[in-house]
Design an enzyme around this catalytic site. Structure first.
Site, PDB file in Angstrom:
ATOM      1  N   ALA A 117       0.823  -1.215   0.000  1.00  0.00           N
ATOM      2  CA  ALA A 117       0.000   0.000   0.000  1.00  0.00           C
ATOM      3  C   ALA A 117       0.855   1.264   0.000  1.00  0.00           C
ATOM      4  O   ALA A 117       0.452   2.299  -0.537  1.00  0.00           O
ATOM      5  CB  ALA A 117      -0.931  -0.011   1.207  1.00  0.00           C
ATOM      6  N   GLU A 153       3.333   1.969  -1.715  1.00  0.00           N
ATOM      7  CA  GLU A 153       3.715   2.349  -3.086  1.00  0.00           C
ATOM      8  C   GLU A 153       2.527   2.847  -3.917  1.00  0.00           C
ATOM      9  O   GLU A 153       2.724   3.332  -5.045  1.00  0.00           O
ATOM     10  CB  GLU A 153       4.349   1.146  -3.805  1.00  0.00           C
ATOM     11  CG  GLU A 153       5.776   0.846  -3.392  1.00  0.00           C
ATOM     12  CD  GLU A 153       5.900   0.209  -2.017  1.00  0.00           C
ATOM     13  OE1 GLU A 153       5.000  -0.565  -1.629  1.00  0.00           O
ATOM     14  OE2 GLU A 153       6.885   0.515  -1.313  1.00  0.00           O
ATOM     15  N   VAL A 172      -4.327  -3.229   4.346  1.00  0.00           N
ATOM     16  CA  VAL A 172      -3.417  -3.108   5.490  1.00  0.00           C
ATOM     17  C   VAL A 172      -4.146  -3.670   6.711  1.00  0.00           C
ATOM     18  O   VAL A 172      -5.232  -3.198   7.053  1.00  0.00           O
ATOM     19  CB  VAL A 172      -3.013  -1.635   5.736  1.00  0.00           C
ATOM     20  CG1 VAL A 172      -1.885  -1.565   6.760  1.00  0.00           C
ATOM     21  CG2 VAL A 172      -2.601  -0.949   4.444  1.00  0.00           C
ATOM     22  N   ILE A 173      -3.551  -4.697   7.310  1.00  0.00           N
ATOM     23  CA  ILE A 173      -4.180  -5.327   8.476  1.00  0.00           C
ATOM     24  C   ILE A 173      -3.350  -5.019   9.712  1.00  0.00           C
ATOM     25  O   ILE A 173      -2.115  -5.138   9.691  1.00  0.00           O
ATOM     26  CB  ILE A 173      -4.307  -6.855   8.268  1.00  0.00           C
ATOM     27  CG1 ILE A 173      -5.181  -7.140   7.039  1.00  0.00           C
ATOM     28  CG2 ILE A 173      -4.920  -7.516   9.509  1.00  0.00           C
ATOM     29  CD1 ILE A 173      -5.320  -8.617   6.685  1.00  0.00           C
ATOM     30  N   THR A 207       2.665  -3.920  15.800  1.00  0.00           N
ATOM     31  CA  THR A 207       3.445  -2.682  15.929  1.00  0.00           C
ATOM     32  C   THR A 207       2.685  -1.508  15.330  1.00  0.00           C
ATOM     33  O   THR A 207       1.580  -1.661  14.819  1.00  0.00           O
ATOM     34  CB  THR A 207       4.789  -2.816  15.174  1.00  0.00           C
ATOM     35  OG1 THR A 207       4.489  -2.854  13.758  1.00  0.00           O
ATOM     36  CG2 THR A 207       5.543  -4.055  15.573  1.00  0.00           C
ATOM     37  N   HIS A 230       3.410  -0.080  12.684  1.00  0.00           N
ATOM     38  CA  HIS A 230       3.602  -0.070  11.229  1.00  0.00           C
ATOM     39  C   HIS A 230       2.282   0.185  10.492  1.00  0.00           C
ATOM     40  O   HIS A 230       2.230   0.947   9.521  1.00  0.00           O
ATOM     41  CB  HIS A 230       4.183  -1.420  10.806  1.00  0.00           C
ATOM     42  CG  HIS A 230       4.909  -1.380   9.503  1.00  0.00           C
ATOM     43  ND1 HIS A 230       5.952  -0.539   9.264  1.00  0.00           N
ATOM     44  CD2 HIS A 230       4.725  -2.077   8.363  1.00  0.00           C
ATOM     45  CE1 HIS A 230       6.389  -0.721   8.036  1.00  0.00           C
ATOM     46  NE2 HIS A 230       5.650  -1.637   7.461  1.00  0.00           N
ATOM     47  N   ARG A 266     -14.825  -7.908   3.396  1.00  0.00           N
ATOM     48  CA  ARG A 266     -14.928  -6.745   2.497  1.00  0.00           C
ATOM     49  C   ARG A 266     -14.320  -6.998   1.116  1.00  0.00           C
ATOM     50  O   ARG A 266     -14.231  -6.087   0.302  1.00  0.00           O
ATOM     51  CB  ARG A 266     -14.255  -5.530   3.159  1.00  0.00           C
ATOM     52  CG  ARG A 266     -15.080  -4.991   4.314  1.00  0.00           C
ATOM     53  CD  ARG A 266     -14.264  -4.176   5.301  1.00  0.00           C
ATOM     54  NE  ARG A 266     -15.107  -3.694   6.401  1.00  0.00           N
ATOM     55  CZ  ARG A 266     -15.532  -4.452   7.419  1.00  0.00           C
ATOM     56  NH1 ARG A 266     -15.192  -5.730   7.496  1.00  0.00           N
ATOM     57  NH2 ARG A 266     -16.305  -3.935   8.365  1.00  0.00           N
TER      58      ARG A 266
HETATM   59  N1  INI Z   1       1.732  -3.264   2.914  1.00  0.00           N
HETATM   60  C1  INI Z   1       0.412  -3.480   2.783  1.00  0.00           C
HETATM   61  O1  INI Z   1      -0.154  -3.210   1.705  1.00  0.00           O
HETATM   62  N2  INI Z   1      -0.301  -4.003   3.819  1.00  0.00           N
HETATM   63  C2  INI Z   1       0.267  -4.298   5.021  1.00  0.00           C
HETATM   64  O2  INI Z   1      -0.453  -4.784   5.932  1.00  0.00           O
HETATM   65  C3  INI Z   1       1.659  -4.069   5.179  1.00  0.00           C
HETATM   66  N3  INI Z   1       2.311  -4.364   6.439  1.00  0.00           N
HETATM   67  O3  INI Z   1       1.630  -4.801   7.372  1.00  0.00           O
HETATM   68  O4  INI Z   1       3.500  -4.183   6.588  1.00  0.00           O
HETATM   69  C4  INI Z   1       2.394  -3.555   4.084  1.00  0.00           C
HETATM   70  N4  INI Z   1       3.710  -3.325   4.162  1.00  0.00           N
HETATM   71  C5  INI Z   1       4.543  -3.135   3.003  1.00  0.00           C
HETATM   72  C6  INI Z   1       4.600  -1.676   2.547  1.00  0.00           C
HETATM   73  O5  INI Z   1       3.367  -1.256   1.991  1.00  0.00           O
HETATM   74  C7  INI Z   1       5.692  -1.476   1.487  1.00  0.00           C
HETATM   75  O6  INI Z   1       5.396  -2.239   0.350  1.00  0.00           O
HETATM   76  C8  INI Z   1       7.098  -1.866   1.990  1.00  0.00           C
HETATM   77  O7  INI Z   1       7.389  -1.226   3.193  1.00  0.00           O
HETATM   78  C9  INI Z   1       8.169  -1.464   0.936  1.00  0.00           C
HETATM   79  O8  INI Z   1       8.183  -0.057   0.720  1.00  0.00           O
END
Ligand code: INI
Length: 156
Positions: A57, A59, A81-82, A86, A88, A127
């Site tokens: 997400a 990107e 994104v779940i 953390t 994050h 969803r």
């Molecule tokens: N990206 C997601 O789309 N969903 C998530 O839940 C997620 N988690 O949990 O880390 C996630 N991480 C990756 C992030 O979007 C980038 O692709 C990565 O950090 C590289 O830039």
């Protein structure tokens, strides 16, 4: 007398970009299938749809901006994104949501939100299934309606 301007769901002459992320792929595949189904019901043919796949997400906004430059009338953003253990989750979801809204304003075209931000996998599954709660469907219909609304406003 006041006038009410509305968009409609006729997408036959629209070019639609879809940016979809691979993270939680089983979920985002369901969102993409929903978006494709909805666009077909609006008359958007496959040759007028560009799908760009990104790792996660985070990107999505950058690639949405690149698709916007290519002449799409609207962009559908799909991701998942779940919430984990953390912080994050907060950072990724905030960047993704704010980013697509920024692209929409800066480029003057709809970038609709089919990015799920859920507390657990069950909520995400609910969803992204093949039913009326699929958020890919919702985002695709919003893209067609908003693109047509902008067209009407700009032609006045
Ligand atoms: N990206 C997601 O789309 N969903 C998530 O839940 C997620 N988690 O949990 O880390 C996630 N991480 C990756 C992030 O979007 C980038 O692709 C990565 O950090 C590289 O830039």
């Amino acid at each position: 007398m006041s006038s009410v301007i509305k968009g409609n769901l006729d997408g036959h002459d629209l070019r639609i970009g879809i940016v979809v992320s691979r993270w939680n792929r089983e979920i985002t595949d369901g969102l993409l299938a929903g978006a494709r189904r909805a666009l077909a019901t609006c008359g958007v043919t496959d040759d007028r749809i560009t799908v760009a796949e990104v790792p996660g997400a985070f990107e999505i906004p950058l690639v949405a901006a690149a698709l916007a430059k290519q002449g799409c009338d609207a962009i559908v953003a799909l991701g998942c994104v779940i919430k984990g253990e953390t912080a994050h989750f907060e950072y990724i979801s905030t960047v993704a949501m704010r980013g697509i809204a920024d692209v929409a304003r800066e480029r003057g075209l709809p970038v609709t939100c089919g990015i799920l931000t859920t507390y657990d996998a069950e909520q995400a599954i609910a969803r992204s299934r093949d039913d009326e709660d699929n958020k890919g469907v919702e985002a695709a219909l919003a893209a067609v309606e908003s693109a047509n609304l902008l067209r009407s406003l700009r032609s006045k």
